[in-house]
Design a protein around this motif. Structure first.
Motif, PDB file in Angstrom:
ATOM      1  N   VAL A 219       1.003  -1.238   0.034  1.00 46.73           N
ATOM      2  CA  VAL A 219      -0.112  -0.126  -0.055  1.00 46.73           C
ATOM      3  C   VAL A 219       0.914   1.300  -0.303  1.00 46.73           C
ATOM      4  O   VAL A 219       1.770   1.385   0.693  1.00 46.73           O
ATOM      5  N   GLU A 220       0.582   2.192  -1.014  1.00 49.97           N
ATOM      6  CA  GLU A 220       1.366   3.548  -0.873  1.00 49.97           C
ATOM      7  C   GLU A 220       2.630   3.278  -1.732  1.00 49.97           C
ATOM      8  O   GLU A 220       3.589   4.214  -1.980  1.00 49.97           O
ATOM      9  N   THR A 221       2.924   2.160  -2.223  1.00 52.11           N
ATOM     10  CA  THR A 221       4.129   1.811  -2.798  1.00 52.11           C
ATOM     11  C   THR A 221       4.116   0.581  -3.797  1.00 52.11           C
ATOM     12  O   THR A 221       3.100  -0.146  -3.705  1.00 52.11           O
ATOM     13  N   LYS A 222       5.094   0.665  -4.677  1.00 55.93           N
ATOM     14  CA  LYS A 222       5.187  -0.400  -5.662  1.00 55.93           C
ATOM     15  C   LYS A 222       6.583  -0.766  -5.809  1.00 55.93           C
ATOM     16  O   LYS A 222       7.621  -0.162  -5.508  1.00 55.93           O
TER      17      LYS A 222
ATOM     18  N   SER B 131      -0.490  -4.152  -5.584  1.00 55.49           N
ATOM     19  CA  SER B 131      -0.449  -2.834  -4.930  1.00 55.49           C
ATOM     20  C   SER B 131      -1.604  -2.077  -4.950  1.00 55.49           C
ATOM     21  O   SER B 131      -2.455  -2.214  -5.917  1.00 55.49           O
ATOM     22  N   VAL B 132      -1.634  -1.122  -3.989  1.00 54.11           N
ATOM     23  CA  VAL B 132      -2.894  -0.114  -4.030  1.00 54.11           C
ATOM     24  C   VAL B 132      -2.099   1.252  -3.841  1.00 54.11           C
ATOM     25  O   VAL B 132      -1.496   1.568  -2.740  1.00 54.11           O
ATOM     26  N   THR B 133      -1.983   2.107  -4.646  1.00 48.82           N
ATOM     27  CA  THR B 133      -1.477   3.416  -4.686  1.00 48.82           C
ATOM     28  C   THR B 133      -2.246   4.592  -5.167  1.00 48.82           C
ATOM     29  O   THR B 133      -3.567   4.364  -5.826  1.00 48.82           O
ATOM     30  N   ILE B 134      -2.027   5.888  -5.135  1.00 49.95           N
ATOM     31  CA  ILE B 134      -2.282   6.872  -5.971  1.00 49.95           C
ATOM     32  C   ILE B 134      -1.076   7.081  -7.117  1.00 49.95           C
ATOM     33  O   ILE B 134      -0.098   6.538  -6.704  1.00 49.95           O
ATOM     34  N   ASP B 135      -1.115   8.021  -8.202  1.00 52.02           N
ATOM     35  CA  ASP B 135      -0.077   8.340  -8.832  1.00 52.02           C
ATOM     36  C   ASP B 135       0.551   9.468  -8.024  1.00 52.02           C
ATOM     37  O   ASP B 135       0.310  10.739  -8.067  1.00 52.02           O
ATOM     38  N   ASN B 136       1.490   9.077  -7.371  1.00 55.26           N
ATOM     39  CA  ASN B 136       2.473  10.241  -6.479  1.00 55.26           C
ATOM     40  C   ASN B 136       3.019  11.209  -7.219  1.00 55.26           C
ATOM     41  O   ASN B 136       3.265  12.259  -6.808  1.00 55.26           O
ATOM     42  N   ILE B 137       3.780  10.675  -8.435  1.00 55.24           N
ATOM     43  CA  ILE B 137       4.501  11.824  -9.132  1.00 55.24           C
ATOM     44  C   ILE B 137       3.420  12.720  -9.510  1.00 55.24           C
ATOM     45  O   ILE B 137       3.597  13.803  -9.512  1.00 55.24           O
TER      46      ILE B 137
ATOM     47  N   ARG C  24       6.858  11.832  -4.628  1.00 55.54           N
ATOM     48  CA  ARG C  24       6.582  13.345  -4.546  1.00 55.54           C
ATOM     49  C   ARG C  24       7.592  14.247  -4.602  1.00 55.54           C
ATOM     50  O   ARG C  24       7.303  15.220  -5.118  1.00 55.54           O
ATOM     51  N   PHE C  25       8.859  13.636  -4.457  1.00 55.19           N
ATOM     52  CA  PHE C  25       9.865  14.743  -4.773  1.00 55.19           C
ATOM     53  C   PHE C  25       9.868  15.015  -6.344  1.00 55.19           C
ATOM     54  O   PHE C  25      10.249  15.923  -6.866  1.00 55.19           O
ATOM     55  N   LYS C  26      10.093  13.607  -6.737  1.00 55.24           N
ATOM     56  CA  LYS C  26      10.283  13.541  -8.593  1.00 55.24           C
ATOM     57  C   LYS C  26       8.925  14.521  -8.971  1.00 55.24           C
ATOM     58  O   LYS C  26       9.223  15.153 -10.012  1.00 55.24           O
ATOM     59  N   GLY C  27       8.092  14.556  -8.470  1.00 52.91           N
ATOM     60  CA  GLY C  27       6.792  15.230  -9.027  1.00 52.91           C
ATOM     61  C   GLY C  27       7.129  16.580  -8.781  1.00 52.91           C
ATOM     62  O   GLY C  27       6.915  17.494  -9.832  1.00 52.91           O
ATOM     63  N   TYR C  28       7.574  16.996  -7.636  1.00 57.09           N
ATOM     64  CA  TYR C  28       7.952  18.494  -7.457  1.00 57.09           C
ATOM     65  C   TYR C  28       8.882  19.022  -8.438  1.00 57.09           C
ATOM     66  O   TYR C  28       8.850  20.072  -8.906  1.00 57.09           O
ATOM     67  N   GLN C  29       9.980  17.931  -8.548  1.00 59.82           N
ATOM     68  CA  GLN C  29      11.113  18.536  -9.305  1.00 59.82           C
ATOM     69  C   GLN C  29      10.653  18.429 -10.964  1.00 59.82           C
ATOM     70  O   GLN C  29      11.060  19.398 -11.521  1.00 59.82           O
ATOM     71  N   LYS C  30       9.792  17.576 -11.305  1.00 63.20           N
ATOM     72  CA  LYS C  30       9.333  17.517 -12.672  1.00 63.20           C
ATOM     73  C   LYS C  30       8.527  18.935 -12.901  1.00 63.20           C
ATOM     74  O   LYS C  30       8.687  19.501 -13.891  1.00 63.20           O
ATOM     75  N   ALA C  31       7.699  19.074 -11.992  1.00 59.39           N
ATOM     76  CA  ALA C  31       6.815  20.396 -12.401  1.00 59.39           C
ATOM     77  C   ALA C  31       7.724  21.752 -12.370  1.00 59.39           C
ATOM     78  O   ALA C  31       7.327  22.466 -13.099  1.00 59.39           O
TER      79      ALA C  31
ATOM     80  N   LEU D 273      -7.449 -11.998  -8.927  1.00 60.19           N
ATOM     81  CA  LEU D 273      -7.600 -10.412  -8.935  1.00 60.19           C
ATOM     82  C   LEU D 273      -8.227  -9.838 -10.155  1.00 60.19           C
ATOM     83  O   LEU D 273      -7.629 -10.132 -11.209  1.00 60.19           O
ATOM     84  N   ASP D 274      -9.141  -8.830  -9.774  1.00 61.53           N
ATOM     85  CA  ASP D 274      -9.607  -8.286 -11.181  1.00 61.53           C
ATOM     86  C   ASP D 274      -8.315  -7.292 -11.852  1.00 61.53           C
ATOM     87  O   ASP D 274      -8.317  -7.154 -12.979  1.00 61.53           O
ATOM     88  N   GLN D 275      -7.455  -6.780 -11.067  1.00 64.29           N
ATOM     89  CA  GLN D 275      -6.211  -6.381 -11.212  1.00 64.29           C
ATOM     90  C   GLN D 275      -5.087  -6.300 -10.274  1.00 64.29           C
ATOM     91  O   GLN D 275      -5.637  -6.420  -9.202  1.00 64.29           O
ATOM     92  N   ALA D 276      -3.980  -6.139 -10.664  1.00 63.60           N
ATOM     93  CA  ALA D 276      -2.902  -6.561  -9.662  1.00 63.60           C
ATOM     94  C   ALA D 276      -2.427  -5.215  -8.994  1.00 63.60           C
ATOM     95  O   ALA D 276      -1.981  -5.083  -7.931  1.00 63.60           O
ATOM     96  N   HIS D 277      -2.635  -4.039  -9.882  1.00 68.28           N
ATOM     97  CA  HIS D 277      -2.056  -2.674  -9.068  1.00 68.28           C
ATOM     98  C   HIS D 277      -3.323  -1.798  -9.363  1.00 68.28           C
ATOM     99  O   HIS D 277      -3.321  -1.384 -10.497  1.00 68.28           O
ATOM    100  N   PHE D 278      -3.733  -1.261  -8.391  1.00 72.69           N
ATOM    101  CA  PHE D 278      -4.669  -0.273  -8.148  1.00 72.69           C
ATOM    102  C   PHE D 278      -4.292   1.165  -8.197  1.00 72.69           C
ATOM    103  O   PHE D 278      -3.386   1.248  -7.161  1.00 72.69           O
ATOM    104  N   VAL D 279      -4.436   1.856  -9.110  1.00 74.65           N
ATOM    105  CA  VAL D 279      -4.178   3.398  -8.690  1.00 74.65           C
ATOM    106  C   VAL D 279      -5.499   4.329  -8.463  1.00 74.65           C
ATOM    107  O   VAL D 279      -6.150   4.480  -9.264  1.00 74.65           O
ATOM    108  N   LEU D 280      -5.679   4.706  -7.300  1.00 74.86           N
ATOM    109  CA  LEU D 280      -7.067   5.468  -6.980  1.00 74.86           C
ATOM    110  C   LEU D 280      -6.793   6.718  -7.184  1.00 74.86           C
ATOM    111  O   LEU D 280      -5.560   7.465  -7.219  1.00 74.86           O
ATOM    112  N   PRO D 281      -7.864   7.706  -7.243  1.00 77.55           N
ATOM    113  CA  PRO D 281      -7.750   8.937  -7.648  1.00 77.55           C
ATOM    114  C   PRO D 281      -7.190   9.988  -6.617  1.00 77.55           C
ATOM    115  O   PRO D 281      -7.359   9.489  -5.162  1.00 77.55           O
ATOM    116  N   HIS D 282      -6.467  11.027  -6.815  1.00 72.27           N
ATOM    117  CA  HIS D 282      -6.136  12.128  -5.959  1.00 72.27           C
ATOM    118  C   HIS D 282      -6.952  13.501  -6.288  1.00 72.27           C
ATOM    119  O   HIS D 282      -7.430  13.684  -7.470  1.00 72.27           O
ATOM    120  N   GLY D 283      -6.628  14.574  -5.578  1.00 70.08           N
ATOM    121  CA  GLY D 283      -7.297  15.751  -5.979  1.00 70.08           C
ATOM    122  C   GLY D 283      -6.525  16.784  -5.192  1.00 70.08           C
ATOM    123  O   GLY D 283      -5.882  16.564  -4.275  1.00 70.08           O
TER     124      GLY D 283
END
Length: 332
Positions: free
Chosen positions: A145-148, A156-162, A196-203, A314-324
């Motif tokens: 959870v929260e990582t892959k 895994s279950v995550t959001i797209d942290n980047i 999360r650092f990568k996302g900050y850096q990318k933006a 499993l319906d899918q092995a890696h769930f990516v849930l929404p963020h906002g």
């Protein structure tokens, strides 16, 4: 004297084997008979001998959950989601808190194996190869959870942290901020913190803005680390007009550190949090933050693990849930 399985069988008017089949959820028992057995269990207050049952079935109906910091507002909500689902399916929980200590993580995994947990829901400050090797060595059925993991072998279950960190940083950039600091945990970690650092850096790079080393602070996710980050930024003498944080706790620490040094939020410096925990809406000023569905992450992970334990696909092995992005008062 404790009620035995023989007493249940007698009360329900069935064989001991039939009671055993009901207890082990074997489908060959018809619904009417199953109801008689369950009514007898309830009436007599029968509780199966878990130790004896687990020796026979090699299952204990117990799930291990490993988290890095129980003091965080984020992880208990994930555990609550997982526990609510586990209760539906009659599973028990063993909880371990690693305190960001990899040796403690390894010890907890070994203890969970010794306790014969059926599977593990794993959250970590850093998913290192030695942990993956140990999970494999111990043959622990595991949901991340929260990582892959790098190769995506574990479900895994995550959001797209980047993407979430890009959205949070772009929110600040679109407000006109240019000198944006970052407070996080581990910039190179193979998990949410690194992403999360990568996302900050990318933006920042896409907006042709400079990431200044003096304005990047990483430690742990506790409030006091956010406070120390604010002090470091001030002492550096570098100009900064806003701060993007990897958790709400860090954002709260940053705001307190700025306030104690005579800097107002958001009048002088704006601050963005991450997670949308329960305190973010009652903290002053109310935190602008990135939301992620922590309760759902726990409940989805537990459903996935129970499916695996029951040998269902499993319906899918890696769930990516929404963020906002949640707009409140800490960003001008």
């Amino acid at each position: 004297m404790a009620t035995s399985i023989k007493d249940v069988a007698k009360e329900a008017g069935v064989s001991i084997a039939t009671v055993s089949r009901v207890l082990n959820d074997i489908d060959v028992v018809n619904e009417d008979t199953k109801k008689k057995v369950l009514d007898a269990i309830k009436k007599l207050g029968y509780r199966p001998n878990i130790v004896a049952r687990s020796l026979k079935t090699q299952r204990t109906k117990t799930i291990g959950i490993l988290i890095p910091d129980i003091s965080s507002q984020f992880y208990p909500e994930i555990v609550r989601g997982a526990e609510d689902v586990s209760n539906i399916y009659d599973y028990n929980i063993i909880l371990g808190n690693s305190d960001f200590d990899i040796e403690k993580e390894k010890e907890y995994l070994r203890v969970m194996k010794e306790k014969m947990v059926d599977g593990v829901i794993y959250m970590s400050s850093s998913l290192q190869e030695e942990i993956l090797d140990l999970i494999n060595e111990l043959d622990l059925r595991t949901i991340l959870v929260e990582t892959k993991d790098k190769e995506g072998k574990l479900p895994s279950v995550t959001i797209d942290n980047i993407a979430a960190a890009v959205d949070g940083t772009n929110y600040m950039i679109n407000k006109g901020f240019k000198d944006i600091a970052f407070v996080g945990v581990e910039r190179d970690a193979v998990n949410a913190w690194g992403d999360r650092f990568k996302g900050y850096q990318k933006a920042m790079e896409e907006a042709n803005l400079t990431v200044s080393e003096e304005l990047v602070y990483t430690s742990d996710l506790r409030v006091k680390s956010g406070y120390k980050a604010a002090e470091q930024f001030i002492k550096s003498g570098k100009k900064f007009d806003s701060v993007v944080c990897a958790t709400d706790e860090l954002a709260m620490g940053v705001i307190n550190g700025l306030r104690d040094n005579g800097i107002k939020v958001p009048e002088d410096v704006s601050v963005m949090g991450f997670n949308n925990n329960v305190l973010s809406e009652i903290f002053y000023p109310k935190l602008s933050t990135i939301s992620q569905p922590s309760y759902d992450m726990g409940s989805v992970a537990m459903r996935m693990l129970i499916k695996i334990l029951n040998k269902k696909e499993l319906d899918q092995a890696h769930f990516v849930l929404p963020h906002g992005v949640i707009e409140r008062d800490s960003v001008k």
